[in-house]
Structure formats: structure tokens, C-alpha cells
Write a protein that holds these residues in place. Structure first.
Motif, PDB file in Angstrom:
ATOM      1  N   VAL A  59      12.086   4.523  13.415  1.00 50.69           N
ATOM      2  CA  VAL A  59      10.951   4.408  13.952  1.00 50.69           C
ATOM      3  C   VAL A  59      10.253   5.535  14.580  1.00 50.69           C
ATOM      4  O   VAL A  59      11.039   6.166  15.265  1.00 50.69           O
ATOM      5  CB  VAL A  59      10.884   3.127  15.014  1.00 50.69           C
ATOM      6  N   SER A  60       9.198   5.769  14.166  1.00 48.01           N
ATOM      7  CA  SER A  60       8.365   6.911  14.925  1.00 48.01           C
ATOM      8  C   SER A  60       7.302   6.622  15.641  1.00 48.01           C
ATOM      9  O   SER A  60       6.645   5.634  15.493  1.00 48.01           O
ATOM     10  CB  SER A  60       7.978   7.672  13.664  1.00 48.01           C
ATOM     11  N   SER A  61       6.916   7.376  16.556  1.00 44.03           N
ATOM     12  CA  SER A  61       5.872   7.263  17.679  1.00 44.03           C
ATOM     13  C   SER A  61       4.523   7.581  16.732  1.00 44.03           C
ATOM     14  O   SER A  61       3.699   7.242  17.333  1.00 44.03           O
ATOM     15  CB  SER A  61       6.021   8.120  18.624  1.00 44.03           C
ATOM     16  N   GLU A  62       4.476   7.917  15.582  1.00 43.62           N
ATOM     17  CA  GLU A  62       3.256   8.158  14.896  1.00 43.62           C
ATOM     18  C   GLU A  62       2.929   7.338  13.940  1.00 43.62           C
ATOM     19  O   GLU A  62       1.783   7.356  13.320  1.00 43.62           O
ATOM     20  CB  GLU A  62       3.199   9.635  14.389  1.00 43.62           C
ATOM     21  N   HIS A  63       3.776   6.506  13.369  1.00 42.88           N
ATOM     22  CA  HIS A  63       3.865   5.503  12.140  1.00 42.88           C
ATOM     23  C   HIS A  63       3.411   3.976  12.782  1.00 42.88           C
ATOM     24  O   HIS A  63       4.249   3.927  13.889  1.00 42.88           O
ATOM     25  CB  HIS A  63       4.807   5.909  11.217  1.00 42.88           C
ATOM     26  N   SER A  64       3.042   3.011  11.860  1.00 42.53           N
ATOM     27  CA  SER A  64       2.862   1.717  12.356  1.00 42.53           C
ATOM     28  C   SER A  64       4.214   0.897  12.573  1.00 42.53           C
ATOM     29  O   SER A  64       4.990   1.295  11.693  1.00 42.53           O
ATOM     30  CB  SER A  64       1.964   1.362  11.286  1.00 42.53           C
ATOM     31  N   SER A 106       0.927  -1.315   0.077  1.00 39.55           N
ATOM     32  CA  SER A 106       0.111  -0.087   0.075  1.00 39.55           C
ATOM     33  C   SER A 106       1.076   1.326  -0.075  1.00 39.55           C
ATOM     34  O   SER A 106       0.403   2.345  -0.296  1.00 39.55           O
ATOM     35  CB  SER A 106      -0.839   0.110   1.229  1.00 39.55           C
ATOM     36  N   GLY A 107       1.969   1.146   0.497  1.00 39.02           N
ATOM     37  CA  GLY A 107       2.964   2.270   0.640  1.00 39.02           C
ATOM     38  C   GLY A 107       2.838   3.289   1.921  1.00 39.02           C
ATOM     39  O   GLY A 107       3.482   4.052   1.941  1.00 39.02           O
ATOM     40  N   GLN A 108       1.943   2.648   2.757  1.00 37.46           N
ATOM     41  CA  GLN A 108       1.804   3.318   3.900  1.00 37.46           C
ATOM     42  C   GLN A 108       3.354   3.240   4.697  1.00 37.46           C
ATOM     43  O   GLN A 108       3.788   2.270   4.583  1.00 37.46           O
ATOM     44  CB  GLN A 108       0.618   2.766   4.822  1.00 37.46           C
ATOM     45  N   PRO A 109       3.503   4.462   5.437  1.00 34.76           N
ATOM     46  CA  PRO A 109       4.705   4.276   6.316  1.00 34.76           C
ATOM     47  C   PRO A 109       4.513   3.302   7.244  1.00 34.76           C
ATOM     48  O   PRO A 109       3.865   3.404   8.043  1.00 34.76           O
ATOM     49  CB  PRO A 109       4.965   5.668   6.813  1.00 34.76           C
ATOM     50  N   VAL A 110       5.586   2.382   7.291  1.00 36.91           N
ATOM     51  CA  VAL A 110       5.563   1.393   8.397  1.00 36.91           C
ATOM     52  C   VAL A 110       7.187   0.913   8.566  1.00 36.91           C
ATOM     53  O   VAL A 110       7.679   0.751   7.679  1.00 36.91           O
ATOM     54  CB  VAL A 110       4.680  -0.065   8.093  1.00 36.91           C
ATOM     55  N   SER A 111       7.173   0.741   9.708  1.00 40.02           N
ATOM     56  CA  SER A 111       8.806   0.224  10.065  1.00 40.02           C
ATOM     57  C   SER A 111       8.475  -1.393  10.581  1.00 40.02           C
ATOM     58  O   SER A 111       7.572  -1.667  11.148  1.00 40.02           O
ATOM     59  CB  SER A 111       9.216   0.802  11.554  1.00 40.02           C
ATOM     60  N   VAL A 112       9.596  -1.901   9.715  1.00 45.95           N
ATOM     61  CA  VAL A 112       9.397  -3.527   9.880  1.00 45.95           C
ATOM     62  C   VAL A 112      10.744  -3.831  10.713  1.00 45.95           C
ATOM     63  O   VAL A 112      11.952  -3.662  10.287  1.00 45.95           O
ATOM     64  CB  VAL A 112       9.357  -4.261   8.672  1.00 45.95           C
ATOM     65  N   LEU A 113      10.567  -4.368  11.887  1.00 45.07           N
ATOM     66  CA  LEU A 113      11.664  -4.683  12.969  1.00 45.07           C
ATOM     67  C   LEU A 113      11.762  -6.346  12.994  1.00 45.07           C
ATOM     68  O   LEU A 113      10.937  -6.841  13.410  1.00 45.07           O
ATOM     69  CB  LEU A 113      11.411  -4.188  14.269  1.00 45.07           C
ATOM     70  N   ASP A 114      12.880  -6.809  12.484  1.00 45.08           N
ATOM     71  CA  ASP A 114      13.125  -8.318  12.609  1.00 45.08           C
ATOM     72  C   ASP A 114      14.028  -8.383  13.936  1.00 45.08           C
ATOM     73  O   ASP A 114      14.924  -8.172  14.071  1.00 45.08           O
ATOM     74  CB  ASP A 114      14.012  -8.622  11.293  1.00 45.08           C
ATOM     75  N   CYS A 115      13.134  -9.376  14.880  1.00 42.84           N
ATOM     76  CA  CYS A 115      13.623  -9.482  16.012  1.00 42.84           C
ATOM     77  C   CYS A 115      14.461 -10.685  16.292  1.00 42.84           C
ATOM     78  O   CYS A 115      14.291 -11.194  17.484  1.00 42.84           O
ATOM     79  CB  CYS A 115      12.539  -9.070  17.213  1.00 42.84           C
ATOM     80  N   ARG A 116      14.721 -11.541  15.309  1.00 45.76           N
ATOM     81  CA  ARG A 116      15.189 -12.821  15.330  1.00 45.76           C
ATOM     82  C   ARG A 116      16.157 -12.920  16.496  1.00 45.76           C
ATOM     83  O   ARG A 116      17.062 -12.043  16.300  1.00 45.76           O
ATOM     84  CB  ARG A 116      15.566 -13.526  14.089  1.00 45.76           C
ATOM     85  N   ALA A 117      16.369 -13.937  17.380  1.00 45.69           N
ATOM     86  CA  ALA A 117      17.303 -13.874  18.388  1.00 45.69           C
ATOM     87  C   ALA A 117      17.520 -15.423  18.786  1.00 45.69           C
ATOM     88  O   ALA A 117      16.679 -16.375  18.782  1.00 45.69           O
ATOM     89  CB  ALA A 117      16.881 -12.955  19.338  1.00 45.69           C
ATOM     90  N   SER A 118      18.613 -15.300  19.613  1.00 41.51           N
ATOM     91  CA  SER A 118      18.960 -16.697  20.222  1.00 41.51           C
ATOM     92  C   SER A 118      19.309 -16.173  21.887  1.00 41.51           C
ATOM     93  O   SER A 118      20.030 -15.089  21.838  1.00 41.51           O
ATOM     94  CB  SER A 118      20.195 -17.308  19.702  1.00 41.51           C
ATOM     95  N   LEU A 119      18.699 -16.700  22.710  1.00 44.71           N
ATOM     96  CA  LEU A 119      19.034 -16.250  24.072  1.00 44.71           C
ATOM     97  C   LEU A 119      20.546 -16.504  24.400  1.00 44.71           C
ATOM     98  O   LEU A 119      21.138 -15.584  25.389  1.00 44.71           O
ATOM     99  CB  LEU A 119      18.140 -17.212  25.129  1.00 44.71           C
TER     100      LEU A 119
END
Length: 285
Positions: free
Chosen positions: A88-93, A21-34
Motif C-alpha cells: 500500500v502506497s500513500s500515493e495510489h488508490s 483499467s490497469g491503474q495502480p490500486v491496492s485491494v484490501l480484504d478486511c473480512r473479520a469476526s469480532l
């Protein structure tokens, strides 16, 4: 803390449409190992959703120079600074994801953004990267220079820290039987039969075992809200903990998905509790 009537999850197909859709969105990849701090970045470099950036459990979602268990929360200002560096903005998804149904460490990121920092538009990719690959299938690879901040910083409203979503060991010791303690670790760790990470085995007195993987279906997606409402215990003064404050956030997310009041987080969790040998410990069921 109560949740408003909204979905905290986004399906892979919904996510694909959002990106298109082109809407502003931040995509955060949180893959991790403990146990392996390099795992997340390495798998991100091997393949990730186009436009995503890597959000590190070990250095951004925690600050190991501070006291408070295995994954201490960072100072709020430092977390906000790191978010800005990731665009990352506090106003966007924001959409967060991992490869373990949200347990490592997408739910931790969701909790820090939504419950702690008050970001209203944060969703967890339901089923994570597994669902994305089986539904959409497209991954890209990038060089390390693009891993940690390929989005422009956006301006927006100030972040608002809500520390009432947190408790510490002193609160648990003081309130005692007035609390419902939910332990998000496996049953063998809860009972003390097997403890691979901490120096002391067992659980906090009065706690009940609610392994985080019980929130998921066999395919790694969340159970339906109605089923979660039937399964999750509800009473005043609920506290969620686990070994290091990661899986505990997954249980809190399950309450949000179910539309139930949210437990507070004991971020230090078991690793913090057993750092003081005078604190009581229980083994068995």
C-alpha cells in the motif's frame, strides 16, 4: 473534521472497471469476526477478488498488546510498516471491503487510512463482497503464501498521522454534556438488555443509539447521501463509539458519505470505558 466533495464509496461495477483499467490500486480484504481471529484469513483463502490481499483486524488494524479496549489502535509506525508490506502506497488508490456492508472491518480500515493517516484516495466497496458476487461474480483462491503481501511495496509521500480525529476516555469525562456521543452498537446492547462481549452492560451517559446497520439498505449497500443527511444528528463535538471501535468507524463513514462534518473516534469505545469501574454507566433508553 469536514469532508471534501467526493465519493467515499465505489460500486461493484465501478470497481470492476477500475481493476480492468490497469491503474495502480491496492485491494484490501478486511473480512473479520469480532470473536474468531481466524475467520478473515480462512474465508479469504476460500475465495476472494483477484489481486486482493488480506488485511487482518486482529493484528494489523489493532494491536492487542496495547491498552485501550478490545481493538486498540496500533502504533502509527507499525501500521505504516504493515501497509508497506501489503504494497500500500500513500500515493495510489486503495479499495477496502468486507462481507458486512463495511461494518467488519472495512470502515475501520477506511478510517485508519483516511481519517488517521491522511490517505486521500480510499474507497469502500459499497455492498462489499455480496455486491461483487451478485454483480461481477468472480472469485479466486490462493495458497497462504500469497495472503499477506502479494503486491510490491511502492514508494510515495510520507504518511501524516492526524490524531485530532481521536479522543480518549479522559476527553469524554472532561467534556461531559458538551459532547454528542453516538453509540454504534445494537439497541439491546445500548440499553444493557443483552451484552455478549463486555463485562458491563449499558452505555456512556448522554449517548444516543445509532446502530451501524441503520446506515445500510436491506441489500447491504449504503443509504443515499440525502437520506443519511436527514437521519444523522449534527452538532459540534460529535464522538463516535461502539463496543470495540469497529462499528463506530462505520458511523463516521456514514457522515462522510452524507457530506457532513465527521465525528471523532473513541477508539477504545465501550470495552475501554468499562475497564475502569469508576466510570459512570447508564442502562435503559
Amino acid at each position: 473534521m469536514h469532508t471534501e466533495h467526493r465519493s467515499f464509496l465505489i460500486t461493484a461495477r465501478e470497481f470492476d472497471r477500475l481493476l480492468a483499467s490497469g491503474q495502480p490500486v491496492s485491494v484490501l480484504d478486511c473480512r473479520a469476526s469480532l470473536t474468531d481471529p481466524e475467520y478473515g484469513l480462512n474465508v479469504w483463502l476460500e475465495g476472494h477478488i483477484a489481486g486482493s490481499v488480506f488485511l487482518d483486524l486482529h493484528t494489523v488494524l489493532a494491536d492487542k498488546t496495547l491498552p485501550g479496549g478490545r481493538f486498540p489502535l496500533p502504533e502509527p509506525w507499525k501500521f505504516v510498516e504493515n501497509l508497506a508490506g501489503l504494497g500500500v502506497s500513500s500515493e495510489h488508490s486503495v479499495v477496502v471491503l468486507d462481507d458486512a456492508g463495511g461494518r467488519l472491518a472495512a470502515a475501520r480500515a477506511w478510517w485508519m487510512l483516511y481519517c488517521w493517516m491522511g490517505h486521500a484516495k480510499v474507497s469502500v466497496l459499497d455492498g462489499g463482497l455480496t455486491a461483487w458476487k451478485s454483480t461481477v461474480g468472480t472469485l479466486v483462491s490462493n495458497d497462504p503464501d500469497n495472503a499477506l503481501g502479494c503486491l510490491p511495496t511502492r514508494s510515495g509521500p510520507e504518511w501524516s498521522v492526524t490524531n485530532h480525529a481521536l479522543v480518549d476516555a479522559g476527553h469524554i469525562e472532561e467534556r461531559g454534556t458538551d459532547l454528542l456521543l453516538l453509540d454504534g452498537r445494537s439497541e439491546v446492547r445500548f440499553t444493557g438488555e443483552h451484552e455478549p462481549l463486555d463485562s458491563v452492560a449499558g452505555h456512556i451517559p448522554g449517548a444516543i443509539c445509532r446502530p451501524a446497520d441503520h446506515n445500510l439498505e436491506d441489500d447491504g449497500t449504503f443509504k443515499a447521501a440525502g437520506l443519511l443527511r436527514d437521519e444523522l444528528p449534527v452538532q459540534p463535538n460529535m464522538i463516535s463509539y461502539c463496543g470495540g471501535g469497529v462499528a463506530a468507524c462505520h458511523n463516521i463513514l456514514a457522515y462522510a458519505v452524507a457530506g457532513l462534518p465527521l465525528p471523532r473516534l473513541y477508539a477504545g469505545s465501550w470495552s475501554d470505558w468499562v475497564s475502569e469501574l469508576s466510570r459512570p454507566v447508564v442502562t435503559g433508553r
